[in-house]
Structure formats: structure tokens, C-alpha cells
Design an enzyme around this catalytic site. Structure first.
Site, PDB file in Angstrom:
ATOM      1  N   CYS A   7      61.925  89.287  34.642  1.00  0.00           N
ATOM      2  CA  CYS A   7      61.520  89.042  36.032  1.00  0.00           C
ATOM      3  C   CYS A   7      61.693  90.312  36.866  1.00  0.00           C
ATOM      4  CB  CYS A   7      62.352  87.907  36.621  1.00  0.00           C
ATOM      5  SG  CYS A   7      62.059  87.651  38.392  1.00  0.00           S
ATOM      6  N   LYS A  52      64.750  74.969  32.987  1.00  0.00           N
ATOM      7  CA  LYS A  52      65.857  75.442  33.807  1.00  0.00           C
ATOM      8  C   LYS A  52      67.109  74.587  33.625  1.00  0.00           C
ATOM      9  CE  LYS A  52      62.595  77.042  37.288  1.00  0.00           C
ATOM     10  NZ  LYS A  52      62.083  76.890  38.667  1.00  0.00           N
ATOM     11  N   VAL A  63      64.837  82.799  40.540  1.00  0.00           N
ATOM     12  CA  VAL A  63      65.763  83.911  40.359  1.00  0.00           C
ATOM     13  C   VAL A  63      65.170  85.145  41.044  1.00  0.00           C
ATOM     14  CG1 VAL A  63      66.725  83.023  38.225  1.00  0.00           C
ATOM     15  CG2 VAL A  63      64.753  84.542  38.111  1.00  0.00           C
ATOM     16  N   SER A 101      65.478  88.157  46.189  1.00  0.00           N
ATOM     17  CA  SER A 101      65.929  89.529  45.932  1.00  0.00           C
ATOM     18  C   SER A 101      66.128  90.332  47.207  1.00  0.00           C
ATOM     19  CB  SER A 101      64.941  90.248  45.001  1.00  0.00           C
ATOM     20  OG  SER A 101      63.656  90.357  45.586  1.00  0.00           O
TER      21      SER A 101
END
Length: 254
Positions: A27, A54, A67, A81
């Protein structure tokens, strides 16, 4: 920690007392936070998760199950992020990654925003080839041209300056992945040195940054993952711990 991606039914590993980042190895958004943690030399653990199956506990830290998610205290998390990275840079100021000048900080954010079209084109090229259009290729290259022009204007080794900063660590994960597209037959997405001389030099400089070098993957490795995902069976656990540093991955032992 293990490279294995935990999935539905797997138990949450015991909390070790450090910051803990929940991520997926391929990712780009999770990589952004990994790079910031590495650059700031913050002790942390990571837990990789299978995004198709998940584990139930990921929703404790990330309501949508996305994520990255950062466990900053046991059982408490923040996600996204950008949110995580701004938090880390302010919480741990010893290695500052943002400019002090408000205008330059705004310019960094605008540059990241200008590259979102190229990122979208990458996802389409990698995972939805029948939907690819000439305009998407054009959008991709416009993003690269914007980035090259900004490097020319700033006249610094990295976008942040003599050392990489948050803007570099935010952009890098996609530059890392862009290089896999020609290996998948998408030659129109090649970053040609004759056209992007400044950008290709920047890419090579970024590969040697310690925070990047310890985590990045070779274009061949990204291509292999993309192919597995395109076939409907993403191979999350294809890596051994040696397949890093932006070099060609080692052959698996027979």
C-alpha cells in the site's frame, strides 16, 4: 515483525509498548507513514493486514478498516496517512520534516494535490487496463511534468531541500510504483530519462535515502504483486525480508 499479513480470525498481536502501525506491504499510503517513522527514527512495531479478509480488530483503530492506522496508545488509534504524518511530525519534532515557511508548506501541499491525477492514472493502468484512455496517459505525464518543473525551480537535491522531508516521503511511494508499469507492457507510462532528466536523477537520489532504502521494493516486485491482484488473488505474503532496497528481488529458494 513478521511480513505475514494477518486476516479474519487471526488474533491481534500483543501490544509491545511502542507505537504500532497497521499497514499492508504493497500500500503506497501505508508506505508514506512507514517512511516518516523511519526518517524520524521513532521506535515502532508494524502489523500487516490482509485488506481482502480484514481481521476484526482493525476496525478498533480505523473505522473503515483502511490502512495505515497508528496505535499511539494501547487500544487507541488514528488513521489516514496525512493525519498520521502531521501528528508524528508535531509530536516528535527532533527531526522536522516540514518547512518553517508557511508559504513553502502550502506549496508542498499543492504539489502533492497536483499529482493526484497521475496517481489515479496509475491505478487505472495497473488494475483496470480496459478503462485506460489517452487522456489518462496525458494526465499521468502532466503530473510528472509538474514534478520535474518544481524540482527545476527549487534547485535542491530533494523537494524539501538538502535532505528529504514530508513532501518527498508523501510523493515517493507512487514514484516507486510508477516504475513497474512498463514491466507490465504499459510503455506509455515509462519515465524516459531523455524527457525527465531532473526527475530521474531525483528518483535515484531518493532510492539511496536510508528511510526509503530500508523499505522500498524493486519495480519487478511491484509488477509481480500487481499481476497477482489483477488475477483476483493478491499475493500479500509473496515477500521474504530480503526483497527490499529498490533492487531486483532475490529468487526464491527451491
Amino acid at each position: 515483525m513478521s511480513e505475514k499479513h494477518l486476516q479474519t480470525g487471526d488474533e491481534l498481536p500483543a501490544f509491545g509498548g511502542k507505537l504500532r502501525l497497521f499497514a499492508m506491504r504493497f500500500c503506497p499510503y501505508a508506505e508514506r507513514s512507514i517512511l516518516v517513522l523511519n526518517a524520524k527514527k521513532i521506535p515502532y512495531d508494524h502489523v500487516f493486514i490482509n485488506l481482502d479478509q480484514k481481521p476484526e480488530w482493525i476496525f478498533t483503530f480505523s473505522p473503515k478498516g483502511t490502512v495505515p492506522a497508528l496505535e499511539y496508545e494501547q487500544g487507541k488509534g488514528i488513521f489516514d496517512s496525512n493525519i498520521i504524518n502531521y501528528y508524528l511530525d508535531e509530536k516528535y519534532p527532533e527531526v522536522p520534516l516540514q518547512p518553517t515557511d508557511p508559504l513553502r508548506k502550502a506549496q508542498d501541499k499543492m504539489l502533492v494535490e497536483q499529482l493526484t491525477g497521475a496517481q489515479s492514472a496509475y491505478y487505472t493502468a495497473a488494475f483496470s487496463s480496459p478503462s485506460l484512455t489517452p487522456s489518462m496517459v496525458e494526465t499521468y505525464h502532466k503530473g510528472l511534468e509538474v514534478l520535474q518543473k518544481e524540482l527545476e525551480v527549487r534547485k535542491t537535491k530533494f523537494l524539501h531541500g538538502d535532505e528529504p522531508g514530508l513532501v518527498d516521503y508523501t510523493i515517493w511511494p507512487f514514484l516507486e510504483r510508477f516504475q513497474a508499469l512498463p514491466l507490465l507492457g504499459k510503455q506509455e507510462f515509462a519515465i524516459d530519462k531523455s524527457k525527465y532528466d531532473v526527475l530521474t536523477k531525483y528518483i535515484e537520489e531518493m532510492k539511496n535515502v536510508p528511510a526509503v532504502k530500508s523499505y522500498c521494493l524493486a519495480p519487478e516486485t511491484h509488477a509481480k504483486y500487481i499481476e497477482s491482484r489483477a488475477k483476483g488473488n493478491p499475493d500479500y505474503n509473496m515477500l521474504d525480508t530480503s526483497a527490499v532496497c529498490c533492487m531486483r528481488p532475490r529468487k526464491k529458494k527451491e
